[in-house]
Enzyme design. Structure first.
Site, short mmCIF file in Angstrom:
data_model
loop_
_atom_site.label_atom_id
_atom_site.label_comp_id
_atom_site.label_asym_id
_atom_site.label_seq_id
_atom_site.Cartn_x
_atom_site.Cartn_y
_atom_site.Cartn_z
N HIS A 227 8.41 -4.41 -2.95
CA HIS A 227 7.60 -5.23 -3.89
C HIS A 227 7.77 -6.70 -3.46
O HIS A 227 7.38 -7.08 -2.37
CB HIS A 227 8.07 -4.92 -5.31
CG HIS A 227 7.19 -5.42 -6.41
ND1 HIS A 227 5.96 -5.98 -6.22
CD2 HIS A 227 7.37 -5.43 -7.78
CE1 HIS A 227 5.43 -6.31 -7.38
NE2 HIS A 227 6.27 -5.99 -8.35
N HIS A 266 -0.70 -1.71 1.41
CA HIS A 266 -0.72 -1.95 -0.04
C HIS A 266 -1.17 -0.69 -0.75
O HIS A 266 -2.03 0.02 -0.24
CB HIS A 266 -1.68 -3.11 -0.37
CG HIS A 266 -1.40 -3.72 -1.70
ND1 HIS A 266 -1.93 -3.22 -2.86
CD2 HIS A 266 -0.60 -4.75 -2.05
CE1 HIS A 266 -1.48 -3.94 -3.86
NE2 HIS A 266 -0.67 -4.87 -3.41
N ASP A 319 2.39 -10.93 1.23
CA ASP A 319 3.72 -11.32 1.68
C ASP A 319 3.78 -11.69 3.15
O ASP A 319 4.80 -12.19 3.62
CB ASP A 319 4.71 -10.17 1.42
CG ASP A 319 4.92 -9.98 -0.06
OD1 ASP A 319 5.04 -11.00 -0.76
OD2 ASP A 319 4.96 -8.83 -0.52
C1 COA Z 1 3.38 -1.54 0.02
C2 COA Z 1 3.55 -0.07 0.40
C3 COA Z 1 4.83 0.47 -0.26
C4 COA Z 1 2.36 0.68 -0.14
O1 COA Z 1 2.34 1.88 0.43
P1 COA Z 1 1.77 3.25 -0.22
O2 COA Z 1 0.47 3.07 -0.82
O3 COA Z 1 2.84 3.82 -1.07
O4 COA Z 1 1.54 4.03 1.10
P2 COA Z 1 2.56 4.97 1.79
O5 COA Z 1 3.94 4.45 1.71
O6 COA Z 1 2.30 6.33 1.22
O7 COA Z 1 2.04 4.90 3.29
C5 COA Z 1 0.88 5.57 3.78
C6 COA Z 1 1.00 5.69 5.28
O8 COA Z 1 0.85 4.38 5.85
C7 COA Z 1 2.04 4.02 6.57
N1 COA Z 1 2.37 2.63 6.23
C8 COA Z 1 2.13 2.00 5.06
N2 COA Z 1 2.55 0.74 5.14
C9 COA Z 1 3.07 0.57 6.37
C10 COA Z 1 3.66 -0.51 7.02
N3 COA Z 1 3.83 -1.67 6.41
N4 COA Z 1 4.09 -0.35 8.29
C11 COA Z 1 3.94 0.83 8.91
N5 COA Z 1 3.35 1.91 8.34
C12 COA Z 1 2.93 1.77 7.08
C13 COA Z 1 3.12 4.95 6.06
O9 COA Z 1 4.13 5.14 7.00
C14 COA Z 1 2.36 6.20 5.74
O10 COA Z 1 2.15 6.89 6.96
P3 COA Z 1 2.14 8.51 7.00
O11 COA Z 1 0.96 8.88 6.14
O12 COA Z 1 1.97 8.81 8.43
O13 COA Z 1 3.45 8.94 6.41
C15 COA Z 1 3.66 0.08 1.94
O14 COA Z 1 2.44 -0.30 2.55
C16 COA Z 1 4.83 -0.68 2.53
O15 COA Z 1 5.95 -0.16 2.54
N6 COA Z 1 4.58 -1.92 3.07
C17 COA Z 1 5.64 -2.73 3.61
C18 COA Z 1 6.31 -3.52 2.50
C19 COA Z 1 5.43 -4.60 1.94
O16 COA Z 1 4.83 -5.37 2.68
N7 COA Z 1 5.40 -4.68 0.60
C20 COA Z 1 4.66 -5.71 -0.11
C21 COA Z 1 3.50 -5.16 -0.86
S1 COA Z 1 2.54 -6.46 -1.59
#
Ligand code: COA
Length: 384
Positions: A227, A266, A319
């Protein structure tokens, strides 16, 4: 109904896609990359408004008339100072504790100076909420100063919200561009749908707990790297990659190891995050001003990530560029998430008040997948 009687309902891990409340505060149009506060688009507010006005808008649902804005801004200024005990507490923990932990405890400690801290009626929620919005820059400013080994600076009541925050945190008065960038950074973080920290505040207030407790929960939730904590890590990653020519190899290594690239992806946006677009402009401005290479490295990361993952809906989020801006403004990386909290507090307060008006205790269920029993209890001396 028993807790485990859940068989016909689908499990929504992380409550993904579940609509748990109604709101008029704001919404995210993820497919189009748009964000609205009370119907106003974030790009319009970032260009034309200021944080005090946006805060009023989120709380009261309309843009203030001149006299309303003057009264609200005056109230924020008048309530911005902290009890001396808070400054002593920050001095005692501020240099050795992560700023988000210091902020979480300091905000909670503020309740000790309020005789009606536990009251959760609408008047007290609004009173406490506005007082916390007013005090947040002073808290975060003091934490930043102490964390940097510097003397705490008290609020200057002649300055606006964002400029005062910048002044208390860095010790310098911002020039007009720095002031605008600080202000915009707070505006773009002010609200964002049912994100984890907002939800946390709502869960807390749904038990009829008070505003101090709700905001403390929200700060605790914002701390995590999935987050608010992502901005600090995104900048560390950009800097560790160094030059743009290192990016390709490093991204390959990260993706092969299954590491997440911070500042990308996201839960709601599957296109470019509009807040990242706004902040990227400012990151570029600072890069040109200082000749710093981080921006070029970041652009290379963005290009390669979009080429590789754009089709899967992974783009830069808020971010990715915010950390670069905060560093250029003179903030330490550990304070990036508290800056996020300083913007987000208006959204937390607005949504907490709104939810309480139509309260329903949050109490989802979990599907029980453990041992069903009843197992025979074995006294401790007989256990193998
Ligand atoms: C923000 C976040 C948790 C949202 O993700 P989500 O909707 O829950 O999506 P998931 O975690 O289910 O990811 C979906 C797929 O995309 C990939 N993915 C998502 N964000 C990624 C990232 N930043 N880098 C690499 N791969 C990513 C995942 O590995 C997953 O791949 P898979 O289907 O092969 O397993 C995720 O994008 C993330 O961890 N981002 C990095 C942290 C970040 O920047 N957070 C700030 C948010 S404002």
């Amino acid at each position: 109904m028993n807790e485990e009687e859940n068989k016909d309902s689908e499990i929504n891990r992380g409550l993904e896609g579940v609509i748990a409340a109604e709101t008029r505060v704001g919404y995210v149009k993820g497919d189009d990359g748009k964000l609205f506060y009370r119907g106003y688009e974030i790009t319009t507010l970032a260009d034309q408004s200021n944080y005090e006005e946006v805060s009023y808008l989120l709380l009261y649902g309309h843009l203030p008339k001149r006299n309303e804005l003057e009264a609200y801004s005056k109230r924020l200024r008048n309530e911005s100072d902290l009890p001396e005990e808070l400054f002593s507490f920050i001095r005692s923990v501020g240099a050795k504790t992560h700023p988000m932990s210091a902020l979480r405890t300091a905000l909670s400690y503020l309740s000790s100076f309020d005789e009606n801290e536990s009251v959760n009626d609408p008047e007290d929620q609004e009173r406490i909420g506005i007082s916390l919005i007013a005090k947040m820059p002073t808290l975060v400013g003091a934490i930043h100063r102490t964390y940097s080994g510097k003397e705490i600076i008290r609020p200057d009541k002649n300055l606006g919200y964002a400029s005062n925050f910048f002044y208390m945190a860095t010790g310098a008065r911002p020039d007009p561009v720095e002031s605008k960038i600080m202000d915009t950074s707070l505006i773009v973080h002010a609200d964002h749908g049912m994100n984890a920290s907002t939800f946390s505040a709502l869960v807390t207030v749904s038990t009829m707990a008070d505003m101090y407790s709700a905001i403390t929960s929200a700060i605790a939730t914002l701390k995590g790297p999935l987050h608010g904590g992502a901005n600090e890590r995104a900048l560390k990653m950009i800097k560790s990659m160094g030059k743009p020519e290192n990016v390709e190899k490093e991204l390959k290594r990260m993706t092969e190891n299954g590491e997440r690239v911070m500042g990308f992806g996201h839960r709601v946006y599957k296109v470019y995050d509009p807040r990242a677009k706004i902040l990227k402009r400012y990151a570029e401005y600072f890069a040109e001003r200082s000749g710093n290479e981080n921006f070029k490295t970041a652009e290379m990361i963005e290009e390669l990530m979009i080429n590789k993952y754009g089709e899967r809906g992974i783009f830069p989020n808020v971010d990715f560029y915010s950390g670069m801006i905060y560093e250029a403004l003179g903030f330490k990386p550990e304070i990036f998430t508290p800056i996020f909290a300083t913007g987000r507090i208006s959204g937390w307060v607005a949504r907490t008040i709104e939810y309480s008006r139509n309260n329903r205790l949050f109490r989802p269920k979990a599907e029980y997948v453990g041992e069903r029993g009843p197992l025979k209890y074995i006294p401790i001396q007989d256990r193998e």
